[in-house]
Write a protein that holds these residues in place. Structure first.
Motif, short mmCIF file in Angstrom:
data_model
loop_
_atom_site.label_atom_id
_atom_site.label_comp_id
_atom_site.label_asym_id
_atom_site.label_seq_id
_atom_site.Cartn_x
_atom_site.Cartn_y
_atom_site.Cartn_z
N CYS A 1 -49.84 15.38 20.40
CA CYS A 1 -48.53 16.03 20.31
C CYS A 1 -48.16 16.38 18.87
O CYS A 1 -47.24 17.18 18.66
N GLY A 2 -48.82 15.78 17.88
CA GLY A 2 -48.53 16.13 16.50
C GLY A 2 -48.09 14.99 15.62
O GLY A 2 -47.76 15.20 14.44
N MET B 1 -40.39 7.62 12.67
CA MET B 1 -41.11 8.38 13.70
C MET B 1 -40.77 9.86 13.65
O MET B 1 -39.61 10.24 13.48
N LYS B 2 -41.81 10.69 13.81
CA LYS B 2 -41.57 12.14 13.98
C LYS B 2 -41.19 12.36 15.44
O LYS B 2 -42.05 12.34 16.32
N MET B 3 -39.92 12.56 15.70
CA MET B 3 -39.47 12.63 17.08
C MET B 3 -39.62 14.02 17.70
O MET B 3 -39.75 14.13 18.91
N ASP B 4 -39.62 15.08 16.90
CA ASP B 4 -39.76 16.42 17.49
C ASP B 4 -41.08 16.56 18.25
O ASP B 4 -41.09 17.05 19.39
N PRO B 5 -42.21 16.14 17.68
CA PRO B 5 -43.46 16.21 18.45
C PRO B 5 -43.42 15.35 19.72
O PRO B 5 -44.00 15.73 20.75
N VAL B 6 -42.74 14.21 19.64
CA VAL B 6 -42.63 13.35 20.82
C VAL B 6 -41.83 14.04 21.91
O VAL B 6 -42.21 14.04 23.09
#
Length: 408
Positions: free
Chosen positions: A29-30, A128-133
């Motif tokens: 997912c990134g 945490m990178k939440m946009d990719p999640v």
């Protein structure tokens, strides 16, 4: 139906979604640059759940969320997992992000958030990178196919070099029951649980409190009997979901087939634990230490863990050096009760020490024993009936290289 003497059966063709009613998915997912990093495991129905967690006083945000499910809800229907970021030491934002991961999975699956566990692994101290999640959760496509099981197993890995999967079947009340597991773990391994995630599925019918008791006991004999480098992580988690779809009568310790279930669950946990030890960062060999004749089983396990965790023992095994002095020294500083005049030590089948006295041995024979992919060290104490096993790996140049550049 009582299945006295039924042998547990390892299933090489089965995987984490083989027990009835489970599906999984895993994608990139990134969060990481290229490799898969987001995974989801789901049961058709709410399942009984048991969990064990790190003893590190610093615990990652996802552990708090998952503990609420295990200890309060006592049922779990899904687990969302990411790799590449541990979401540990990230403060209030980390807690919010862990809860959001739970909410995102709940919305996708149309189930209550309190039925969803969250697990993360990777770099500590980065938000945490939440946009990719967020976008990744929408892209997850669940299935009980082998491909999806592999995707899930790959998506939970960090520095691991291989996937870690196992599955067994047994018979309970005349019905086939499957237990399967997958795990990740390679470095920062010193359980009282370690950088280790383990997920186990079964279609057995068993209440959560009975399952928890079994898992806690088995963890001491398996996951807590491995070490790679002495570091205890912030994120260690093992979860078992039992959805009851095999249709057996509810299992308790008094059930006539209890030993079938218990032994299969132990076999799954032991396989995963040994796979983690074998895949220690930079490792070339699995080391097994067997201790017998200790004052108690607990002391035997303490000695075994001390020996297999000794950096000097680990480097000797790597260098194919039959330096039994390092082994007996580790036995001595383990804190267990020992009599130096009663200690005997073997490496493989070669007797090195008998009743505290050195025994002549062939260097050539020992070099061949130590060149093997698996090296066994046996210690006899003659102090009692205590018995214990522990597993670890050799310590190599590559371990330093891997961990010197982990963040980069």
């Amino acid at each position: 139906m009582t299945t006295v003497g039924y042998e547990l059966k390892r299933l090489s063709s089965k995987n984490i979604v083989s027990p009835k009613g489970f599906k999984a998915a895993g994608i990139h997912c990134g969060i990481k640059h290229k490799k898969k990093d987001l995974a989801l495991l789901v049961s058709e129905v709410p399942a009984s759940v048991a969990g064990v967690f790190t003893t590190n006083a610093i615990q990652a945000a996802p552990l708090n969320v998952t503990k609420e499910v295990v200890y309060n809800s006592k049922k779990m229907q899904a687990i969302i997992v990411n790799s590449g970021n541990a979401n540990a030491c990230t403060g209030k934002q980390g807690i919010a992000d862990a809860y959001e991961m739970q909410q995102l999975a709940a919305k996708k699956l149309d189930i209550e958030p309190f039925l969803i566990g969250v697990a993360s692994t990777g770099v500590i101290g980065e938000v945490m990178k939440m946009d990719p999640v967020r976008t990744g959760v929408e892209k997850l496509e669940l299935s009980n196919s082998l491909e999806n099981a592999i995707d899930f197993s790959q998506a939970i890995l960090t520095t691991d070099t291989v996937m870690k999967n196992t599955a067994y079947s047994t018979i309970i009340d005349g019905k086939e029951v499957l237990i399967a597991g997958t795990a990740k773990g390679s470095g920062m391994i010193e359980p009282n649980m370690a950088t280790m995630l383990g997920f186990i599925t079964t279609d057995a019918n068993i209440e959560s409190h009975v399952l928890q008791q079994a898992l806690s006991e088995i963890t001491d004999l398996t996951f807590n009997a491995i070490t790679v480098d002495g570091d205890t992580s912030t994120n260690d988690t093992v979860l078992v979901m039992a959805n009851g779809l095999a249709g057996n009568d509810s299992l308790t310790t008094l059930h006539p087939d209890w030993s079938n279930f218990y032994n299969v669950l132990k076999a799954v946990c032991e396989d995963l634990a040994k796979s983690i030890a074998r895949d220690g960062e930079g490792a070339t060999k699995l080391i097994e230490v067997e201790v017998e004749g200790a004052v108690s089983d607990g002391e035997a396990r303490k000695i075994a863990k001390t020996v297999v965790g000794s950096p000097l023992v680990k480097t000797a095994v790597f260098g194919c050096d039959a330096n039994w002095g390092r082994i007996i020294a580790a036995v001595g500083y383990s804190g267990a009760t020992v009599d130096p005049n009663k200690i005997s030590i073997k490496i493989g089948n070669a007797l090195m020490v008998e009743h505290g006295e050195p025994v002549p041995f062939s260097e050539e024979e020992l070099i061949q024993i130590l060149k093997a992919n698996e090296v066994k060290i046996s210690v006899s104490l003659e102090q009692g009936n205590g018995y214990g096993l522990a597993w670890g790996c050799d310590l190599t140049y590559d371990y330093v290289q891997i961990n010197a550049s982990y963040r980069s």
